[in-house]
Design a protein around this motif. Structure first.
Motif, PDB file in Angstrom:
ATOM      1  N   SER A 366       0.533  -1.021  -0.017  1.00 46.75           N
ATOM      2  CA  SER A 366      -0.066   0.324   0.017  1.00 46.75           C
ATOM      3  C   SER A 366       1.047   1.333   0.402  1.00 46.75           C
ATOM      4  CB  SER A 366      -0.684  -0.079   0.996  1.00 46.75           C
ATOM      5  OG  SER A 366      -1.915  -0.981   1.088  1.00 46.75           O
ATOM      6  N   GLN A 367       0.481   2.173  -0.651  1.00 47.94           N
ATOM      7  CA  GLN A 367       0.754   3.396  -0.572  1.00 47.94           C
ATOM      8  C   GLN A 367       0.904   4.488   0.735  1.00 47.94           C
ATOM      9  OE1 GLN A 367       0.639   6.554  -4.105  1.00 47.94           O
ATOM     10  NE2 GLN A 367       0.037   7.895  -3.166  1.00 47.94           N
ATOM     11  N   ILE A 368       2.448   4.523   1.465  1.00 45.64           N
ATOM     12  CA  ILE A 368       1.829   5.411   2.626  1.00 45.64           C
ATOM     13  C   ILE A 368       2.106   6.785   2.889  1.00 45.64           C
ATOM     14  CG2 ILE A 368       2.460   2.873   4.094  1.00 45.64           C
ATOM     15  CD1 ILE A 368       5.009   4.652   4.641  1.00 45.64           C
ATOM     16  N   PRO A 369       1.310   7.958   3.443  1.00 49.88           N
ATOM     17  CA  PRO A 369       2.053   9.193   3.182  1.00 49.88           C
ATOM     18  C   PRO A 369       3.135   9.065   3.086  1.00 49.88           C
ATOM     19  CG  PRO A 369       0.092   8.884   5.319  1.00 49.88           C
ATOM     20  CD  PRO A 369       0.534   7.785   4.700  1.00 49.88           C
ATOM     21  N   PRO A 370       3.453  11.398   2.727  1.00 52.37           N
ATOM     22  CA  PRO A 370       4.493  10.757   2.467  1.00 52.37           C
ATOM     23  C   PRO A 370       5.512  11.424   4.062  1.00 52.37           C
ATOM     24  CG  PRO A 370       3.780  13.078   1.986  1.00 52.37           C
ATOM     25  CD  PRO A 370       3.143  11.827   1.596  1.00 52.37           C
ATOM     26  N   PRO A 371       6.681  11.143   4.280  1.00 50.60           N
ATOM     27  CA  PRO A 371       7.137  11.287   5.709  1.00 50.60           C
ATOM     28  C   PRO A 371       7.380  12.675   6.089  1.00 50.60           C
ATOM     29  CG  PRO A 371       9.213  11.117   3.848  1.00 50.60           C
ATOM     30  CD  PRO A 371       7.474  11.554   3.285  1.00 50.60           C
ATOM     31  N   ASP A 372       6.452  13.773   6.254  1.00 55.20           N
ATOM     32  CA  ASP A 372       6.166  15.301   6.642  1.00 55.20           C
ATOM     33  C   ASP A 372       4.919  15.106   7.359  1.00 55.20           C
ATOM     34  OD1 ASP A 372       5.541  15.181   3.706  1.00 55.20           O
ATOM     35  OD2 ASP A 372       5.850  17.397   3.865  1.00 55.20           O
ATOM     36  N   CYS A 373       3.936  14.017   6.543  1.00 59.52           N
ATOM     37  CA  CYS A 373       2.516  13.405   6.467  1.00 59.52           C
ATOM     38  C   CYS A 373       2.483  12.092   6.993  1.00 59.52           C
ATOM     39  CB  CYS A 373       1.782  13.576   6.029  1.00 59.52           C
ATOM     40  SG  CYS A 373       1.460  15.279   4.759  1.00 59.52           S
ATOM     41  N   PHE A 374       3.472  11.511   7.584  1.00 64.12           N
ATOM     42  CA  PHE A 374       3.074  10.590   7.893  1.00 64.12           C
ATOM     43  C   PHE A 374       3.004  10.394   9.619  1.00 64.12           C
ATOM     44  CE2 PHE A 374       4.622   5.310   9.890  1.00 64.12           C
ATOM     45  CZ  PHE A 374       4.157   5.062   9.011  1.00 64.12           C
ATOM     46  N   THR A 393      -9.685  -5.001  10.231  1.00 65.07           N
ATOM     47  CA  THR A 393      -8.869  -3.752  10.480  1.00 65.07           C
ATOM     48  C   THR A 393      -7.213  -3.530  10.305  1.00 65.07           C
ATOM     49  OG1 THR A 393     -10.566  -2.934  12.107  1.00 65.07           O
ATOM     50  CG2 THR A 393      -7.841  -1.869  11.988  1.00 65.07           C
ATOM     51  N   LEU A 394      -7.031  -3.263   9.002  1.00 62.60           N
ATOM     52  CA  LEU A 394      -5.476  -4.058   8.576  1.00 62.60           C
ATOM     53  C   LEU A 394      -4.561  -1.870   8.763  1.00 62.60           C
ATOM     54  CD1 LEU A 394      -6.378  -4.819   5.168  1.00 62.60           C
ATOM     55  CD2 LEU A 394      -6.019  -6.191   7.402  1.00 62.60           C
ATOM     56  N   PRO A 395      -3.881  -2.244   9.576  1.00 62.05           N
ATOM     57  CA  PRO A 395      -2.852  -0.889   9.983  1.00 62.05           C
ATOM     58  C   PRO A 395      -1.928  -0.469   9.154  1.00 62.05           C
ATOM     59  CG  PRO A 395      -1.800  -2.815  10.966  1.00 62.05           C
ATOM     60  CD  PRO A 395      -3.115  -3.102  10.371  1.00 62.05           C
ATOM     61  N   HIS A 396      -1.284   0.628   8.750  1.00 58.03           N
ATOM     62  CA  HIS A 396      -0.562   0.329   7.988  1.00 58.03           C
ATOM     63  C   HIS A 396       0.884  -0.457   8.296  1.00 58.03           C
ATOM     64  CE1 HIS A 396      -1.749   4.350   8.252  1.00 58.03           C
ATOM     65  NE2 HIS A 396      -0.981   4.899   7.076  1.00 58.03           N
ATOM     66  N   ALA A 397       2.458  -0.936   7.639  1.00 59.71           N
ATOM     67  CA  ALA A 397       3.091  -1.464   7.209  1.00 59.71           C
ATOM     68  C   ALA A 397       3.662  -1.285   8.960  1.00 59.71           C
ATOM     69  CB  ALA A 397       4.140  -1.634   6.233  1.00 59.71           C
ATOM     70  N   ALA A 398       4.315   0.045   9.082  1.00 61.79           N
ATOM     71  CA  ALA A 398       4.974   0.587  10.320  1.00 61.79           C
ATOM     72  C   ALA A 398       4.121   0.313  11.738  1.00 61.79           C
ATOM     73  CB  ALA A 398       5.282   1.873  10.324  1.00 61.79           C
ATOM     74  N   ASP A 399       2.482   0.051  11.751  1.00 62.03           N
ATOM     75  CA  ASP A 399       2.171   0.000  12.983  1.00 62.03           C
ATOM     76  C   ASP A 399       2.159  -1.574  12.724  1.00 62.03           C
ATOM     77  OD1 ASP A 399       2.661   2.358  13.331  1.00 62.03           O
ATOM     78  OD2 ASP A 399       0.029   2.928  11.558  1.00 62.03           O
ATOM     79  N   TRP A 400       1.903  -2.917  11.955  1.00 60.93           N
ATOM     80  CA  TRP A 400       2.216  -4.045  12.187  1.00 60.93           C
ATOM     81  C   TRP A 400       3.019  -4.609  13.210  1.00 60.93           C
ATOM     82  CZ3 TRP A 400      -0.932  -6.718   8.154  1.00 60.93           C
ATOM     83  CH2 TRP A 400      -1.381  -8.228   8.801  1.00 60.93           C
ATOM     84  N   THR A 401       2.131  -5.157  14.639  1.00 58.11           N
ATOM     85  CA  THR A 401       2.930  -6.436  15.720  1.00 58.11           C
ATOM     86  C   THR A 401       2.622  -7.874  14.932  1.00 58.11           C
ATOM     87  OG1 THR A 401       0.367  -5.827  16.466  1.00 58.11           O
ATOM     88  CG2 THR A 401       2.521  -4.132  16.212  1.00 58.11           C
ATOM     89  N   ASP A 402       3.183  -8.131  15.965  1.00 55.20           N
ATOM     90  CA  ASP A 402       2.771  -9.541  16.017  1.00 55.20           C
ATOM     91  C   ASP A 402       1.838 -10.417  16.477  1.00 55.20           C
ATOM     92  OD1 ASP A 402       3.232  -8.726  19.076  1.00 55.20           O
ATOM     93  OD2 ASP A 402       4.965 -10.438  19.251  1.00 55.20           O
ATOM     94  N   ASP A 403       1.138  -9.215  17.026  1.00 57.03           N
ATOM     95  CA  ASP A 403      -0.631 -10.077  17.287  1.00 57.03           C
ATOM     96  C   ASP A 403      -1.629  -9.355  16.688  1.00 57.03           C
ATOM     97  OD1 ASP A 403      -0.268  -7.280  18.173  1.00 57.03           O
ATOM     98  OD2 ASP A 403      -1.584  -7.401  19.934  1.00 57.03           O
ATOM     99  N   THR A 404      -1.013  -8.659  15.069  1.00 59.61           N
ATOM    100  CA  THR A 404      -2.111  -8.345  14.388  1.00 59.61           C
ATOM    101  C   THR A 404      -2.708  -9.021  13.178  1.00 59.61           C
ATOM    102  OG1 THR A 404      -1.268  -6.084  14.210  1.00 59.61           O
ATOM    103  CG2 THR A 404      -2.112  -6.853  12.544  1.00 59.61           C
ATOM    104  N   PRO A 405      -4.330  -9.675  13.218  1.00 57.25           N
ATOM    105  CA  PRO A 405      -4.195 -11.006  12.375  1.00 57.25           C
ATOM    106  C   PRO A 405      -3.583 -10.955  11.070  1.00 57.25           C
ATOM    107  CG  PRO A 405      -6.355  -9.865  13.151  1.00 57.25           C
ATOM    108  CD  PRO A 405      -4.992  -8.830  13.994  1.00 57.25           C
TER     109      PRO A 405
END
Length: 458
Positions: A366-374, A393-405
């Motif tokens: 997925s496309q994510i916001p640029p650094p100044d908007c992230f 519910t699907l978070p940003h890749a940076a927010d994916w944790t080991d308890d994200t299904p």
């Protein structure tokens, strides 16, 4: 009116107003008058009367055929029971009014019962659907054809029980335990969506084991039938018609609250039910996101951003976001730039949505916001939607944790695609959200309200 059953004859059911269908009763007896009153009330139920000429005309113009509601209700019950069998439960005990709506397609004071547990439903895996309703409300489910029995609900909230709540809990639990024993074929395990600890403890004392009913209901609700999609599409058409009325009302000098009221009015006028949030903001209140609408007066040149979070006709959610420019002027370069980033993100991420794609792969690509908007990003990239916001519910890749299904996109799933773009410490922000059906070959965007052409640079 005779009780209708979709599940056959289950024997010892205690009806609120028992009588033999076709039997004769004294013309002025309490039983006869009660039956006539119930028949009259059932015929005047809002779900029987329909949604009115305005909504119907808009649906015809949009070319969306009417759903087969009896087929939809049967599909839903079949989905619930398949999940119960898969997880080896004797039945499901439901308190969430959205889950009760899914199981019975009946409503009663939805927001009130959401925080006052005075209405619940038991769906037997092999047996009846028993609705425990508020006092003198048995007529509210007569239209559905899937409720086999209505009983008066025993509420043990403090409002009713005070310091005698324990006695009410015991009386409530005895009735639930009897149902489980009668229809569980020896299985004493049930799925429950929401239940306070007193109820869990008393059921356990009676030998009834309680497990997670949210897992059952979220998985049952995950795949929509064609009739459900028709209902949802109609709800979106009604929502977008109310949005058009709202946009017409957007003039410099109107307050955020006054503008938000237009969406409520349009939803209710078309038979919609409620709006879950108050997410509308303008100008400097659009950054950061999640300001609830206020008395602020909207000025010419302001961005106005909102998230409908709307429960519309048929109880379906229309969860759309738009950002508009107030007034007749031209947007600033910054406003256009923020809007372009958000629109591009939505377009890119929608294109990725196809059956067979894993949740993790979808997020990674997925496309994510640029650094100044992230840093000010929206909390999720995608989320499920049906009668309300739903799994997954699907978070940003940076927010994916080991308890994200993780999971896989399947045909019949509907997800919302989210974008919020605002620079950290910036003046304004842009919110866009679309509602998308996963099809056999790709996806179909169900929402169609146009983006603000001026902000797109057209």
């Amino acid at each position: 009116m005779a009780e209708r059953s979709s599940s056959g004859n289950f024997g010892r059911h205690r009806k609120i107003m028992p009588f033999e269908p076709g039997g004769s009763l004294p013309p002025n007896s309490v039983e006869t008058l009660s039956r006539k009153a119930r028949e009259k009330a059932a015929a005047l139920n809002q779900h029987v009367l329909g949604y009115g000429e305005t909504a119907e005309a808009e649906w015809v113009a949009a070319g969306i055929p009417a759903p087969d509601l009896p087929a939809m209700r049967k599909y839903r019950l079949d989905r619930i029971r398949a999940e119960l069998k898969h997880r080896d439960y004797a039945g499901a005990l439901l308190y969430d009014p959205v889950n009760i709506r899914y199981a019975t397609d009946s409503t009663n004071m939805q927001l009130w019962v959401a925080h006052n547990p005075t209405r619940h439903c038991f769906v037997a895996t092999e047996g009846p659907v028993v609705l425990f309703d508020y006092f003198s409300c048995e007529h509210l489910s007569d239209h559905s054809g899937v409720v086999d029995e209505v009983r008066p609900a025993i509420s043990w909230m403090y409002l009713y029980g005070g310091e005698l709540t324990e006695k009410r809990v015991q009386r409530w639990a005895a009735g639930i335990a009897d149902l489980v024993r009668e229809h569980g074929s020896g299985n004493s395990r049930i799925a429950v969506d929401h239940l306070d600890h007193e109820g869990v403890a008393e059921l356990a004392r009676l030998g009834i084991s309680v497990s997670n009913g949210e897992a059952v209901m979220e998985n049952a609700r995950l795949i929509k039938s064609p009739d459900e999609i028709r209902c949802m599409h109609r709800a979106i058409v009604s929502c977008e018609a109310a949005m058009a009325e709202m946009e017409t009302a957007l003039k410099p000098g109107i307050s955020e609250n006054e503008l938000w009221a237009e969406l409520h009015r349009g939803n209710i006028a078309r038979g919609g039910e409620w709006i879950e949030t108050r997410l509308l903001s303008s100008g400097p209140r659009t950054n950061p996101w999640f300001q609830e609408c206020s008395s602020r007066i909207i000025e010419a040149g302001d961005l106005v951003a909102f998230d409908t979070d709307l429960i519309g006709p048929y109880g379906f959610c229309a969860d759309l976001s738009r950002t508009w420019l107030c007034g007749d002027g031209k947007p600033t370069d910054e406003q256009r730039d923020l809007f372009r980033i958000a629109a591009d993100q939505i377009a890119h991420n929608t294109e990725l949505m196809k059956p067979g794609v894993s949740f993790r792969d979808l997020v990674e690509r997925s496309q994510i916001p640029p650094p100044d908007c992230f840093p000010a990003r929206y909390g999720v990239l995608y989320h499920g939607v049906g009668l309300a916001d739903e799994y997954p519910t699907l978070p940003h890749a940076a927010d994916w944790t080991d308890d994200t299904p993780d999971g896989v996109l399947e045909p019949g799933m509907v997800l919302c695609v989210e974008s919020y773009i605002g620079r950290l410490g910036g003046h304004e922000g842009v919110k866009i959200e679309e509602q998308v059906l996963i099809t056999e070959t790709g996806n179909q965007q169900l929402s169609s309200y146009p983006l603000d052409a001026r902000l797109l640079g057209r």
